[in-house]
Enzyme design. Structure first.
Site, PDB file in Angstrom:
ATOM      1  N   GLU A   1     -32.248  -0.575  11.122  1.00  0.00           N
ATOM      2  CA  GLU A   1     -31.094   0.215  10.692  1.00  0.00           C
ATOM      3  C   GLU A   1     -29.813  -0.616  10.742  1.00  0.00           C
ATOM      4  OE1 GLU A   1     -31.166   3.715  13.100  1.00  0.00           O
ATOM      5  OE2 GLU A   1     -32.533   4.695  11.692  1.00  0.00           O
ATOM      6  N   ASN A   2     -28.832  -0.178   9.988  1.00  0.00           N
ATOM      7  CA  ASN A   2     -27.508  -0.816   9.956  1.00  0.00           C
ATOM      8  C   ASN A   2     -27.572  -2.285   9.529  1.00  0.00           C
ATOM      9  OD1 ASN A   2     -26.545   1.634  10.946  1.00  0.00           O
ATOM     10  ND2 ASN A   2     -26.885   0.974  13.058  1.00  0.00           N
ATOM     11  N   ARG A   3     -28.587  -2.624   8.816  1.00  0.00           N
ATOM     12  CA  ARG A   3     -28.791  -3.989   8.300  1.00  0.00           C
ATOM     13  C   ARG A   3     -28.923  -5.035   9.395  1.00  0.00           C
ATOM     14  NH1 ARG A   3     -29.101  -2.283   3.839  1.00  0.00           N
ATOM     15  NH2 ARG A   3     -30.122  -4.156   3.137  1.00  0.00           N
ATOM     16  N   LEU A   4     -29.287  -4.576  10.628  1.00  0.00           N
ATOM     17  CA  LEU A   4     -29.431  -5.550  11.727  1.00  0.00           C
ATOM     18  C   LEU A   4     -30.896  -6.003  11.791  1.00  0.00           C
ATOM     19  CD1 LEU A   4     -27.119  -3.770  14.318  1.00  0.00           C
ATOM     20  CD2 LEU A   4     -26.570  -5.612  12.724  1.00  0.00           C
TER      21      LEU A   4
END
Ligand SMILES: Cc1cc2nc3c(=O)[nH]c(=O)nc-3n(C[C@H](O)[C@H](O)[C@H](O)COP(=O)(O)O)c2cc1C
Length: 217
Positions: A194-197
């Site tokens: 998630e959140n591009r992490l």
């Protein structure tokens, strides 16, 4: 265009469990084997051994296409094709290659970069003999990547070959057909979060072994 599907609105749920270097196998082939097994077990993925092979001309013009992985081990990743095809001629002039496994439904991707070399004629013949009769003829029928006048011309050539090699007759390996083994120099394992992490862990050759580095997503 009001009903058009806007790709900018598409969002996927990614994984929650992080991938850390401590979870990885000591070498990238071992790690690939683990992920490949999980991928093959997933009904969401149709052909887990399909990979995108990218090659380039010596002056750097790239091209990509999907092929099927047919073997892998510590020596590298093997696929079979026509040596006279676009990819075949590009690899003859520039052996640097990238393989990408797009396992999107699992929020995973593996990218192998390295050098390709032709498999031996013995290895090619051993694999060719395992192919169904029809695909053996197909390998002869198609001068892959050439411009042809029509689909009918291809079918006519196939029929001609089928008449010459009836069902049980042994089909010789076409001289222009064979394998490439990609010897990896680096292998990246990508897992979405998630959140591009996202996790990106890359094995890079270090002496006789490998070191692992983490890349920013
Ligand atoms: C799922 C899938 C699997 C394919 N597998 C192979 C393969 O194993 N070998 C091959 O030469 N072409 C395979 N192809 C066709 C290639 O994508 C491509 O059209 C062909 O190799 C010619 O590429 P080139 O002109 O860039 O050399 C496959 C295509 C798809 C969609």
């Amino acid at each position: 265009m009001t009903d058009a599907l806007d790709p900018a609105d598409m969002r996927e749920q990614y994984r929650t469990k992080e991938l850390s270097p401590a979870d990885l196998a000591p070498d990238p082939i071992g790690q690939f084997a683990l992920w490949f097994k999980e991928t093959a077990a997933s009904p969401a993925i149709h052909e887990p051994n399909a990979m995108v092979v990218s090659t380039a001309t010596p002056d750097g013009r790239p091209s990509s296409r999907t092929v099927l992985l047919k073997h892998y081990d510590g020596a590298g990743f093997v696929f079979f094709t026509n040596y006279g095809s676009r990819k075949g001629t590009e690899l003859a002039a520039n052996p640097y290659v990238s393989l990408l496994f797009p396992w999107h439904p699992l929020a995973r991707q593996v990218i192998v970069t390295g050098r390709a070399a032709r498999t031996s004629r013995e290895e090619t013949a051993a694999y060719f003999r395992t192919r169904p009769h029809g695909s053996q003829l197909g390998a002869w029928a198609s001068e892959q990547s050439r411009v042809i006048p029509s689909r009918q011309a291809l079918l006519d050539r196939y029929e001609e070959l089928a008449a010459r090699h009836p069902d049980r007759g042994e089909v010789p390996v076409p001289p222009e057909w064979g394998g490439f083994r990609v010897v990896p120099e680096a292998v990246e394992f990508w897992q979405g979060h998630e959140n591009r992490l996202h996790d990106r862990l890359r094995y890079v050759r270090a002496g006789e072994g490998w070191r692992v580095e983490r890349l920013a997503p």
